[in-house]
Design an enzyme around this catalytic site. Structure first.
Site, PDB file in Angstrom:
ATOM      1  N   ASP A   1       5.067   4.492  -0.598  1.00 50.50           N
ATOM      2  CA  ASP A   1       3.856   3.965  -0.348  1.00 50.50           C
ATOM      3  C   ASP A   1       3.196   3.373  -0.561  1.00 50.50           C
ATOM      4  O   ASP A   1       2.566   3.815  -1.995  1.00 50.50           O
ATOM      5  CB  ASP A   1       2.488   5.095   0.877  1.00 50.50           C
ATOM      6  CG  ASP A   1       1.985   4.858   1.563  1.00 50.50           C
ATOM      7  OD1 ASP A   1       2.233   3.002   1.569  1.00 50.50           O
ATOM      8  OD2 ASP A   1       1.187   4.965   1.802  1.00 50.50           O
TER       9      ASP A   1
ATOM     10  N   ASP B   1       5.936  -1.545   3.734  1.00 49.56           N
ATOM     11  CA  ASP B   1       5.269  -1.588   2.074  1.00 49.56           C
ATOM     12  C   ASP B   1       5.259  -0.619   2.410  1.00 49.56           C
ATOM     13  O   ASP B   1       4.443   0.865   1.624  1.00 49.56           O
ATOM     14  CB  ASP B   1       3.561  -1.416   2.366  1.00 49.56           C
ATOM     15  CG  ASP B   1       2.622  -1.044   3.252  1.00 49.56           C
ATOM     16  OD1 ASP B   1       3.455  -0.951   3.990  1.00 49.56           O
ATOM     17  OD2 ASP B   1       2.277  -1.288   3.106  1.00 49.56           O
ATOM     18  N   GLU B   2       6.408   0.414   2.831  1.00 55.95           N
ATOM     19  CA  GLU B   2       6.987   2.123   3.111  1.00 55.95           C
ATOM     20  C   GLU B   2       8.265   2.953   3.054  1.00 55.95           C
ATOM     21  O   GLU B   2       8.817   1.991   3.796  1.00 55.95           O
ATOM     22  CB  GLU B   2       6.076   2.872   4.171  1.00 55.95           C
ATOM     23  CG  GLU B   2       4.974   3.054   3.813  1.00 55.95           C
ATOM     24  CD  GLU B   2       3.994   3.773   5.747  1.00 55.95           C
ATOM     25  OE1 GLU B   2       4.291   4.576   5.879  1.00 55.95           O
ATOM     26  OE2 GLU B   2       3.248   3.349   5.875  1.00 55.95           O
TER      27      GLU B   2
END
Lengths: 82, 413
Positions: free
Chosen positions: B12, B107-108
């Protein structure tokens, strides 16, 4: 705050390996030496590509420079104003 | 003895959009930075730096509220190009460590490193090498959870932010989360929390003790999932992008520059949104059957309306007419509108060349479904299809803004 703009500039670029690295640029008759390229990315506009470079000069002023591959020209697209 | 238990990590990125902005412009370092929709006072915060979070600002908060809490903060309009590019660079780094990467958002990602960690000495060593590479190449930090299951890895990555690394098995999950509120679990929202509270279930431990059949009575089949979540049980595999199921829906919404009470402007904005959704569907090779509209009035009351059409479509005019018909008449006449959205669901993947062939086949979750032949050749429909192809070709070559529907010129986004 950021100020968006579209001012044409002249840029001296180093080609290192397969990467472009702007080293200095002339804007309004003044030459700015780039001390660091802090970020670079590309955006597609239709079939054409624009390369963007986040750069800072020796006084830590921020500029975003953009290179239009279709036109072969550079502009300052964003600056940071205190 | 070889250990065959899975090792899954969840990566993350820390305050991703804000971190990219701060990396690009060192003048922002140490300042409370908030990144959001570029619509002045009326947008929402997408991401904010950890400094801004100290003022109580969080993702999803309205810009107005964020400015009240943090008047000296720096508000930046999201420049998606830079984030998407950084995300693509991240994906390349992930794939250097393992081919089994499941991106969950920009973003993960989940990574299955079961067969990949040995050359590094262990899972922690692999993650440290990856974090170091991300820092060196992108000048960004991330928080990582290491676990035998996806759900545990996701819960673990949120424990030590920013720049954290947490190893969590089921016993540690119980130790850390059992005393905490159920709302701390990934996937449990306010409504579920309220329902559980009504049954006297407040903590994760209490939820874990509840009988799955009892939870099924409360939440239907999702009750079993809740029971597993509370006990940290998850055997779902990490799926590569090509293994992931089809997109379930595609949507666009916009907060208007000011609340509007003008039916023609609502019409223009619905057309603009329909065009964006239709264009995205065609690019992705989808057709869809259910059209939905979302309308938020100036008093923040939100309604959604849906209608399922007979034939799947990717045509803007069909989506627009259906969507416009779903907008209640009082909106734009008596009630001021703040936000509008258009969504297409019940999507099916269209095989290549479908546009040229009425007998073409559509694929739905791997199944082949025949499309009904048109009995009467519709010249008008054929002309619209050709026009759409031409517009798509112009946009592909010259960009999305190179050609617009005249009816969208008055859109108020």
């Amino acid at each position: 705050m950021y100020q968006e703009m579209d001012d044409p500039i002249d840029v001296v670029v180093l080609f290192q390996g397969n990467k472009m690295k702007p080293s200095r640029f002339r804007w309004k008759d003044r030459v700015y030496r780039i001390s660091e390229v802090t970020g670079d990315w590309k955006t597609d506009v239709g079939a054409y590509r624009i390369r963007h470079f986040a750069v800072v000069d020796a006084s830590s002023n921020f500029f975003q420079l953009s290179y239009d591959e279709r036109k072969g020209s550079w502009v300052i697209s964003k600056i940071w104003i205190e | 003895m070889v250990d065959f238990s899975p090792v899954i990590i969840h990566v993350d990125m820390d305050a991703f959009f804000a971190a990219v902005e701060i990396r690009n412009n060192p003048r922002l370092k140490g300042l409370p930075v908030m990144v959001g929709g570029g619509i002045g006072q009326r947008g929402v915060v997408s991401t904010c730096s950890y400094k801004a979070r100290k003022y109580g600002v969080h993702s999803g908060m309205s810009t107005v509220k964020a400015k009240q809490l943090c008047p000296d903060g720096v508000f930046i309009s999201a420049g998606l190009g830079g984030y998407v590019y950084a995300s693509a660079c991240l994906q390349k780094i992930f794939e250097k460590y393992t081919p089994i990467v499941e991106p969950c958002s920009v973003d993960e990602a989940f990574l299955d490193i079961t067969g990949a960690y040995r050359p590094y000495g262990g899972p922690v060593e692999l993650v440290l090498a990856m974090k170091q590479e991300i820092a060196a190449k992108l000048n960004l930090t991330c928080s990582v959870g290491i676990s035998p299951a996806k759900y545990l890895a996701k819960m673990a990555s949120g424990l030590n932010k920013p720049n954290g690394l947490t190893v969590m098995d089921q016993s540690k999950f119980k130790e850390v989360f059992f005393p905490q509120s159920v709302k701390e679990l990934w996937g449990i929202g306010e409504s579920t929390t309220r329902t559980l509270a009504g049954e006297g279930i407040f903590t994760v431990g209490e939820l874990a003790e509840a009988r799955p059949e009892f939870l099924k009575r409360l939440f239907g089949v999702n009750g079993y999932g809740l029971s597993d979540m509370s006990r940290g049980i998850d055997d779902s595999p990490v799926l590569r992008y090509r293994e992931m199921p089809n997109d379930k829906s595609m949507s666009h919404e916009t907060t208007l520059r000011e609340d509007i009470q003008d039916p023609s402007m609502i019409r223009a904005t619905i057309l603009w949104l329909s065009d964006k959704v239709a264009r995205r569907m065609r690019r992705g090779g989808y057709v869809g059957r259910t059209v939905s509209v979302k309308i938020r009035s100036s008093d923040f009351k939100t309604i959604t309306r849906s209608h399922t059409i007979i034939r799947s479509t990717d045509r803007c005019d069909v989506i627009f007419k259906t969507a416009l018909g779903l907008v209640p008449k009082e909106y734009g006449m008596k009630i001021k509108v703040r936000l509008l959205g258009v969504r297409m669901s019940h999507l099916e993947r269209v095989s290549a060349g479908d546009d040229e062939d009425d007998e073409a086949v559509v694929h739905n979750a791997g199944e082949k479904v025949g499309r009904q032949l048109e009995l009467i050749t519709d010249v008008h429909e054929h002309r619209i299809k050709e026009l759409t192809h031409a517009v798509d070709a112009i946009r592909n070559k010259f960009g999305e803004h190179s050609i617009k529907l005249a009816g969208t010129m008055r859109s108020h986004s």
